[in-house]
Motif scaffolding. Sequence first.
Motif, PDB file in Angstrom:
ATOM      1  N   SER A 189       1.015  -1.076  -0.200  1.00  0.00           N
ATOM      2  CA  SER A 189      -0.102   0.036   0.053  1.00  0.00           C
ATOM      3  C   SER A 189       0.980   1.114   0.155  1.00  0.00           C
ATOM      4  CB  SER A 189      -0.781  -0.020   1.153  1.00  0.00           C
ATOM      5  OG  SER A 189      -0.059   0.130   2.269  1.00  0.00           O
ATOM      6  N   ARG A 190       0.177   2.341  -0.382  1.00  0.00           N
ATOM      7  CA  ARG A 190       0.993   3.503  -0.241  1.00  0.00           C
ATOM      8  C   ARG A 190       1.734   3.684   1.172  1.00  0.00           C
ATOM      9  NH1 ARG A 190      -0.539   7.890  -4.151  1.00  0.00           N
ATOM     10  NH2 ARG A 190      -2.659   7.296  -4.814  1.00  0.00           N
ATOM     11  N   GLN A 191       1.184   3.602   2.445  1.00  0.00           N
ATOM     12  CA  GLN A 191       1.682   3.546   3.461  1.00  0.00           C
ATOM     13  C   GLN A 191       2.945   2.661   3.703  1.00  0.00           C
ATOM     14  OE1 GLN A 191      -0.764   2.464   6.674  1.00  0.00           O
ATOM     15  NE2 GLN A 191       0.045   3.969   8.062  1.00  0.00           N
ATOM     16  N   GLU A 192       2.573   1.337   3.299  1.00  0.00           N
ATOM     17  CA  GLU A 192       3.695   0.512   3.570  1.00  0.00           C
ATOM     18  C   GLU A 192       4.878   0.854   2.816  1.00  0.00           C
ATOM     19  OE1 GLU A 192       0.997  -3.586   4.344  1.00  0.00           O
ATOM     20  OE2 GLU A 192       1.484  -2.803   2.233  1.00  0.00           O
ATOM     21  N   ALA A 193       4.723   1.393   1.436  1.00  0.00           N
ATOM     22  CA  ALA A 193       5.360   1.961   0.698  1.00  0.00           C
ATOM     23  C   ALA A 193       6.462   2.828   1.204  1.00  0.00           C
ATOM     24  CB  ALA A 193       5.373   2.348  -0.720  1.00  0.00           C
ATOM     25  N   LYS A 194       5.428   3.945   1.888  1.00  0.00           N
ATOM     26  CA  LYS A 194       6.346   5.024   2.559  1.00  0.00           C
ATOM     27  C   LYS A 194       7.200   4.619   3.727  1.00  0.00           C
ATOM     28  CE  LYS A 194       5.161   9.347   4.711  1.00  0.00           C
ATOM     29  NZ  LYS A 194       3.807  10.271   4.934  1.00  0.00           N
ATOM     30  N   ILE A 195       6.674   3.506   4.420  1.00  0.00           N
ATOM     31  CA  ILE A 195       7.407   2.975   5.638  1.00  0.00           C
ATOM     32  C   ILE A 195       8.753   2.391   5.092  1.00  0.00           C
ATOM     33  CG2 ILE A 195       7.616   1.092   7.296  1.00  0.00           C
ATOM     34  CD1 ILE A 195       4.441   1.758   7.578  1.00  0.00           C
ATOM     35  N   LEU A 196       8.738   1.636   3.967  1.00  0.00           N
ATOM     36  CA  LEU A 196       9.812   0.849   3.209  1.00  0.00           C
ATOM     37  C   LEU A 196      10.796   2.164   2.922  1.00  0.00           C
ATOM     38  CD1 LEU A 196      11.501  -1.317   1.966  1.00  0.00           C
ATOM     39  CD2 LEU A 196      10.008  -1.067  -0.095  1.00  0.00           C
ATOM     40  N   GLN A 197      10.375   3.008   2.314  1.00  0.00           N
ATOM     41  CA  GLN A 197      11.240   4.187   1.745  1.00  0.00           C
ATOM     42  C   GLN A 197      12.113   4.898   3.098  1.00  0.00           C
ATOM     43  OE1 GLN A 197       9.122   7.289   0.058  1.00  0.00           O
ATOM     44  NE2 GLN A 197      10.901   7.636  -1.508  1.00  0.00           N
ATOM     45  N   GLU A 198      11.145   5.079   4.112  1.00  0.00           N
ATOM     46  CA  GLU A 198      11.737   5.659   5.449  1.00  0.00           C
ATOM     47  C   GLU A 198      12.859   4.588   6.079  1.00  0.00           C
ATOM     48  OE1 GLU A 198       7.736   8.045   6.699  1.00  0.00           O
ATOM     49  OE2 GLU A 198       8.374   6.181   7.829  1.00  0.00           O
ATOM     50  N   GLU A 199      12.381   3.332   6.175  1.00  0.00           N
ATOM     51  CA  GLU A 199      13.429   2.478   6.687  1.00  0.00           C
ATOM     52  C   GLU A 199      14.489   2.275   5.753  1.00  0.00           C
ATOM     53  OE1 GLU A 199      13.110   0.831   9.678  1.00  0.00           O
ATOM     54  OE2 GLU A 199      11.682   2.099  10.016  1.00  0.00           O
ATOM     55  N   MET A 200      14.447   2.358   4.441  1.00  0.00           N
ATOM     56  CA  MET A 200      15.536   2.302   3.700  1.00  0.00           C
ATOM     57  C   MET A 200      16.629   3.630   3.810  1.00  0.00           C
ATOM     58  SD  MET A 200      14.194   0.695   0.085  1.00  0.00           S
ATOM     59  CE  MET A 200      15.911   1.093  -0.721  1.00  0.00           C
ATOM     60  N   ALA A 201      16.038   4.892   4.158  1.00  0.00           N
ATOM     61  CA  ALA A 201      16.543   5.844   4.173  1.00  0.00           C
ATOM     62  C   ALA A 201      17.362   6.028   5.492  1.00  0.00           C
ATOM     63  CB  ALA A 201      15.568   7.296   3.890  1.00  0.00           C
ATOM     64  N   SER A 202      16.818   5.456   6.561  1.00  0.00           N
ATOM     65  CA  SER A 202      17.320   5.358   8.043  1.00  0.00           C
ATOM     66  C   SER A 202      18.666   4.686   7.813  1.00  0.00           C
ATOM     67  CB  SER A 202      16.319   5.104   9.071  1.00  0.00           C
ATOM     68  OG  SER A 202      16.384   3.559   9.072  1.00  0.00           O
ATOM     69  N   ILE A 203      18.942   3.537   7.138  1.00  0.00           N
ATOM     70  CA  ILE A 203      20.061   2.975   6.978  1.00  0.00           C
ATOM     71  C   ILE A 203      21.035   3.261   5.834  1.00  0.00           C
ATOM     72  CG2 ILE A 203      19.157   1.008   8.614  1.00  0.00           C
ATOM     73  CD1 ILE A 203      19.099  -0.615   5.662  1.00  0.00           C
ATOM     74  N   VAL A 204      20.031   4.399   5.120  1.00  0.00           N
ATOM     75  CA  VAL A 204      21.052   4.884   4.089  1.00  0.00           C
ATOM     76  C   VAL A 204      21.254   3.865   2.702  1.00  0.00           C
ATOM     77  CG1 VAL A 204      22.681   6.523   3.000  1.00  0.00           C
ATOM     78  CG2 VAL A 204      22.429   6.299   5.499  1.00  0.00           C
ATOM     79  N   ALA A 205      20.231   2.926   2.868  1.00  0.00           N
ATOM     80  CA  ALA A 205      20.462   1.839   1.918  1.00  0.00           C
ATOM     81  C   ALA A 205      19.980   2.475   0.391  1.00  0.00           C
ATOM     82  CB  ALA A 205      19.188   0.817   2.061  1.00  0.00           C
ATOM     83  N   ARG A 206      20.854   1.900  -0.535  1.00  0.00           N
ATOM     84  CA  ARG A 206      20.539   2.421  -2.092  1.00  0.00           C
ATOM     85  C   ARG A 206      19.339   2.095  -2.590  1.00  0.00           C
ATOM     86  NH1 ARG A 206      26.832   1.822  -3.825  1.00  0.00           N
ATOM     87  NH2 ARG A 206      27.571   3.118  -2.355  1.00  0.00           N
ATOM     88  N   ARG A 207      18.932   2.752  -3.613  1.00  0.00           N
ATOM     89  CA  ARG A 207      17.757   2.141  -4.361  1.00  0.00           C
ATOM     90  C   ARG A 207      18.525   1.133  -5.014  1.00  0.00           C
ATOM     91  NH1 ARG A 207      14.603   5.452  -9.158  1.00  0.00           N
ATOM     92  NH2 ARG A 207      12.860   4.019  -8.941  1.00  0.00           N
ATOM     93  N   PRO A 208      17.775  -0.053  -5.099  1.00  0.00           N
ATOM     94  CA  PRO A 208      18.501  -1.352  -5.818  1.00  0.00           C
ATOM     95  C   PRO A 208      18.692  -1.197  -7.098  1.00  0.00           C
ATOM     96  CG  PRO A 208      16.185  -2.032  -5.107  1.00  0.00           C
ATOM     97  CD  PRO A 208      16.644  -0.730  -4.422  1.00  0.00           C
ATOM     98  N   LEU A 209      17.673  -0.414  -7.704  1.00  0.00           N
ATOM     99  CA  LEU A 209      17.585  -0.184  -9.229  1.00  0.00           C
ATOM    100  C   LEU A 209      17.061   1.137  -9.562  1.00  0.00           C
ATOM    101  CD1 LEU A 209      17.734  -2.187 -12.066  1.00  0.00           C
ATOM    102  CD2 LEU A 209      15.078  -2.332 -11.516  1.00  0.00           C
ATOM    103  N   GLU A 210      17.984   1.828 -10.533  1.00  0.00           N
ATOM    104  CA  GLU A 210      17.442   3.000 -11.204  1.00  0.00           C
ATOM    105  C   GLU A 210      16.830   2.446 -12.646  1.00  0.00           C
ATOM    106  OE1 GLU A 210      17.740   6.116  -9.776  1.00  0.00           O
ATOM    107  OE2 GLU A 210      18.757   4.851  -8.039  1.00  0.00           O
ATOM    108  N   SER A 211      15.690   3.018 -12.788  1.00  0.00           N
ATOM    109  CA  SER A 211      15.038   2.568 -14.086  1.00  0.00           C
ATOM    110  C   SER A 211      13.998   3.367 -14.642  1.00  0.00           C
ATOM    111  CB  SER A 211      14.426   1.087 -13.562  1.00  0.00           C
ATOM    112  OG  SER A 211      13.382   0.737 -14.491  1.00  0.00           O
TER     113      SER A 211
END
Lengths: 377, 391
Positions: free
Chosen positions: B74-96
Amino acid sequence: MALVLNEEQQMLRDSAKSFIQESSPVSLLRELRDRGEEWSPELWGGMADMGWTGIAIPEEHGGLEFGYVGAGLVFEECGRTLASSPLLSSSFVCSALIAELGDDEQKAALLPAIASGETIWALALSETDRFDPAATALTAAADDEGYLLSGNKLHVADGAIANKLIVVARTDAEPGTESGLSVFIVDRDAKGLSIAASPNLDTRLVAKLQFDSVRVAAADRLGDAGAAWRALERALDIGAVLSAAELLGISQEAFERTLGYLRERKQFGVPVGSFQALQHRAAQLFCELELCRSAVLKALQAIDANAPERSRLASMAKAKMARTAKLAVNEAVQMHGGIGMTDEFDIGFFMKRAAAASQEYGDYYYHADRFGRLGGY
Amino acid sequence: MSDADTFRQETRAWLEENCPASMRRAVKSDKDQCWGGRNWVFESEDQKIWLERMAERGWTAPQWPVEYGGGGLSRQEAKILQEEMASIVARRPLESFGIDMLGPALFKFASEEQKQRFIPPIVRGEIRWCQGYSEPNAGSDLASLQTRADDQGDHYLVNGSKIWTSYADKSDWIFCLVRTDFDAPKHQGISFLLFDMASPGVSTNPIKLISGNSPFCETVFENVRVPKENLVGELNKGWDIAKYLLTHERQMIGGFGLSRAGSKSTGRTAAQVIGTSDGRLADGGLRADIAAFEIDEMAFALTVERVVDEAKAGQGTGAASSVLKLYGTELNKLRNELLMSIGGSGALPWGSEENATLAQHWLRSKGNSIEGGSSEIQLNIIAKRILGLPA
Ligand SMILES: Cc1cc2nc3c(=O)[nH]c(=O)nc-3n(C[C@H](O)[C@H](O)[C@H](O)COP(=O)(O)OP(=O)(O)OC[C@H]3O[C@@H](n4cnc5c(N)ncnc54)[C@H](O)[C@@H]3O)c2cc1C
């Protein structure tokens, strides 16, 4: 927290809009000015009936405890019609200081009358032409009977009509330092206090206060001596963000009136709004206003949540808003051409009020500086 | 615990276990980004693993439906994923471009068969796409494009040339605007075609940018045979698809206005390079410019957030993509200007294509307000479509 209004907040906004458009159209400001009056007690009574005077005051003290996002919506609507009232000074800034610093007795004695609109309070803070709360120099000298206040205050908004004042004074340390500040409750009729009011460009009166050894009882100090800074900072953040909300309404309204004029006014056989030079400037301003709306909403939420980054967000919102308001009213007058320069036409009122509101609780430069300092540079 | 909290915890734990350490560093150069595709050479084993793990969960395209390989969030889950990735500075796995631009258009306009065929390889990063819109004589006035596709019974024959085609030389497939009716008004004779860049008759010539890189190309089509089933949507109705796709492109490019996760703020960078006195940056003039910029940067980030939240709450204005594109790209240019000023003469060195210097990034940023529809075009769109000012 999601950056959207919930249903209750939307309802408040709608009711605020219809109330204010009805009871305080821009024409009321013109009438008051032409009669040489600053404010309308009827309007104030109406605001109190709407509950606005108690929006931020806890329920146990007779308020609605509705929060600052709601308050922001009210100020935005007041900005749209340039409604003049002591709402900000009394019900939000002074009440915040009392709620934060006052003891149970003081709160119980003072807050209900603010919530009902019965007593009007003003904050006596500035002593120079530039907003700089830590620079407070007015002294409160302690003695056996309490304190003696000596010094001057300038630009006291609503100082001419307030029954009661909160005076920021120095009980310790040098001017320029954040420590050593205390706040006191002073009656407008106190012996040794003289109040001189004069109108600003937006027709609102500001007062100059002279304190000549004004006697204040120790019981009229709010909070511990010399330790007012934290609460003061919060109250001033509230003032800054709500004045930003008012500026949002002022700017949005000036912008919409201008858009209307661009569609209507014809030159060279076409609406002037068809000229790309003007279209691009209008579009740019629209973007700035969108950013302002986000900034103000976030800062209001930060006050409600007592978020650790509250001060930085408050400074961001006020700085962004002050800058954009200046752009909005400048563009508004320019795009109206000659008629925009006439007193008979209302758009000039927006320019005047925006200039005054931009100074209240700190202008662009004050807040940009603070934003930088809080950001580590 | 609410569903959102549970999802956050699980996501955090999964990322902790699956995101390789070297993928948790701020992106510094182009090398650090993975674009995938048939010819992609992974920069490291970690880059490969990270893409595979994320693709397997569909988290390269978190909100796309599971049946097409997406994450189904969902939008909310996607936002959470994005926040969690940002908090460990995880890169986007794929530019596309497949994810950011083509996919949304396929979901809206493509046939079921086309979706099944094209979407899963986008999610897995197997096929890299490029965008064949601009032509030498059709830039801002895109609808005047002249590349033609002639009906040959079972296929179209494509002839013409595109320009500024980003990564055309590295891409596997192209989504391409072609003219299929030369008599109709210009917006009504355009079709939206997909084809393999390995088709006979396709050639690409890289063009060097002022930044020293050659990310974009002149792309020439000589009698390229394109099967008819590769037409998306109806014949001559390609303009609607083109425009819809552009709104997604604008949102993507507008994102450049956001500060990169894990990177230091411009002000703190300046404080480190130039020094402070009394808690303030030692250069007062620069400090004022930086503060003004950071105030806008923060208000812009909040606006991006608000647009998403409003869409979720059904309160969206819909026309936000032009605002975000315009503002985000102008901000990114300003950020680069300030970084150049902070660096002073130390910001002038020239590097290489792989290790671009600050000066090269600064030069590249100038293209942000041109690509995807220039700033002036965005202002036109805002004035006409949002503000309703007369033509
Ligand atoms: C880095 C980069 C990557 C790109 N990648 C791709 C890609 O992958 N695929 C692709 O198809 N294209 C790509 N482009 C092309 C891009 O979309 C075009 O450059 C853009 O649409 C502008 O067209 P143009 O270059 O022909 O400029 P022109 O349209 O010739 O514009 C010249 C100037 O005139 C202004 N102008 C034009 N029309 C108006 C108007 N009506 N009102 C006011 N001002 C106007 C423009 O804003 C500009 O300042 C890329 C461009 C860049 C810089």
